[in-house]
Motif scaffolding. Structure first.
Motif, mmCIF file in Angstrom:
data_model
loop_
_atom_site.group_PDB
_atom_site.id
_atom_site.type_symbol
_atom_site.label_atom_id
_atom_site.label_comp_id
_atom_site.label_asym_id
_atom_site.label_seq_id
_atom_site.Cartn_x
_atom_site.Cartn_y
_atom_site.Cartn_z
ATOM 1 N N GLU A 1 77.458 12.931 27.757
ATOM 2 C CA GLU A 1 75.990 12.760 28.267
ATOM 3 C C GLU A 1 75.469 11.274 28.540
ATOM 4 O OE1 GLU A 1 71.734 13.589 26.061
ATOM 5 O OE2 GLU A 1 73.485 14.047 24.993
ATOM 6 N N ASP B 1 80.497 17.656 25.737
ATOM 7 C CA ASP B 1 79.122 17.827 26.241
ATOM 8 C C ASP B 1 78.238 16.593 25.694
ATOM 9 O OD1 ASP B 1 77.161 18.289 28.259
ATOM 10 O OD2 ASP B 1 76.097 19.835 26.931
ATOM 11 N N GLN C 1 83.671 22.465 24.255
ATOM 12 C CA GLN C 1 82.775 22.204 25.181
ATOM 13 C C GLN C 1 81.552 21.378 24.758
ATOM 14 O OE1 GLN C 1 79.507 24.163 25.353
ATOM 15 N NE2 GLN C 1 79.006 23.046 27.196
ATOM 16 N N PHE D 1 82.647 20.785 34.835
ATOM 17 C CA PHE D 1 81.640 19.642 34.761
ATOM 18 C C PHE D 1 81.060 19.195 35.985
ATOM 19 C CE2 PHE D 1 85.098 17.341 35.523
ATOM 20 C CZ PHE D 1 84.670 16.021 36.083
ATOM 21 N N LYS E 1 77.437 16.710 32.641
ATOM 22 C CA LYS E 1 77.052 17.915 32.150
ATOM 23 C C LYS E 1 78.322 18.713 32.075
ATOM 24 C CE LYS E 1 75.221 21.203 30.158
ATOM 25 N NZ LYS E 1 74.913 21.463 28.620
#
Length: 253
Positions: free
Chosen positions: A149, A145, A141, A90, A154
């Motif tokens: 946020e 994500d 994932q 990330f 990310k």
């Protein structure tokens, strides 16, 4: 002399103040600057000036970070206990959110990854964990994500590294795989017998349509047996063949 010492002290103080005000940020770094405790702006990279006492800053690394998710105890949907670990990729895309919206975003992301890993894998059976890792990686994932946020993070990728199974469960899985292979072998053998029976019925129908066909078939079989050079040959003589010969003898010459 006292005047010189005073000016020297002031000069040293001013130099130290200016030195503390000058900051150099690398290309992959950004500075979240606060003025009297309130967010002002994100600055960098390069040379920036921070007003001492009035302003403060927090450095944020924008490079992709690799985080190892520690081994987690997971109970699968079919009640199998396994240990699973993963690796998380990330990066920070919004330094302001990463500093303001969450305390210690690295630790927060790590804890969220651990709980999400347990939650997602607990909804699947052991066979799915072993054979459908790509789909499970995508599910984890996507969930991470969405949840990160708001922190300006990310999540690029999640990879399940190891699924450790108890030794007794490994033996049970081996027995299950062997039973599955035997089942497939029996099914294939039964399908072969069915196809052979269908072909034999078709052949019998064709041979039964004309008595001469069955006679020729018996003669061909006799020829094949005679070629094997056996001392004793036991061959069944069909009644139809005897009747055909007897009818031939009864006919007037």
């Amino acid at each position: 002399m006292e005047m010189f010492s005073m000016w020297l002290t002031v000069a040293v103080f001013v130099f130290a103040l200016l030195a503390s005000a000058v900051k150099v940020l690398r290309e992959y770094e950004r500075a979240v600057v606060f003025t009297l405790g309130r967010f002002w702006k994100v600055k960098g990279p390069g040379l920036i000036i921070i007003i001492p006492v009035v302003q403060s800053m927090e450095r944020v690394d924008l490079r992709t970070l690799v985080m190892d998710v520690p081994s987690q105890d997971v109970i699968s949907r079919d009640n199998v206990s396994v240990k699973v670990n993963a690796v998380l990729y990330f990066r920070v895309i919004d330094p302001e959110k990463a500093i303001i919206n969450v305390e210690r975003y690295l630790e927060a992301t790590s804890q969220l990854a651990q709980t999400t890993l347990r939650s997602v894998l607990g909804q699947h059976e052991l066979d799915e964990m072993l054979s459908e890792r790509d789909r499970l990686n995508d599910d984890i994932q996507r969930i991470l994500d969405v949840q990160t946020e708001a922190w300006g993070i990310k999540v690029a990728n999640v990879e399940i590294k190891h699924v450790d199974i108890d030794e007794s469960m490994v033996r049970a899985i081996a027995r299950q795989a062997e039973a599955e292979r035997q089942r497939r072998a029996k099914v294939i053998h039964a399908e072969g017998e069915l196809q052979a029976a269908e072909k034999l019925v078709q052949a019998g129908t064709l041979l039964g349509g004309d008595p001469r066909a069955i006679q020729l078939r018996y003669m061909q079989t006799l020829t094949e047996i005679a070629g094997e050079k056996t001392s004793t040959i036991v061959f069944p003589m069909p009644m139809d063949l005897i009747e055909a010969f007897s009818k031939g003898k009864d006919r007037p010459g």
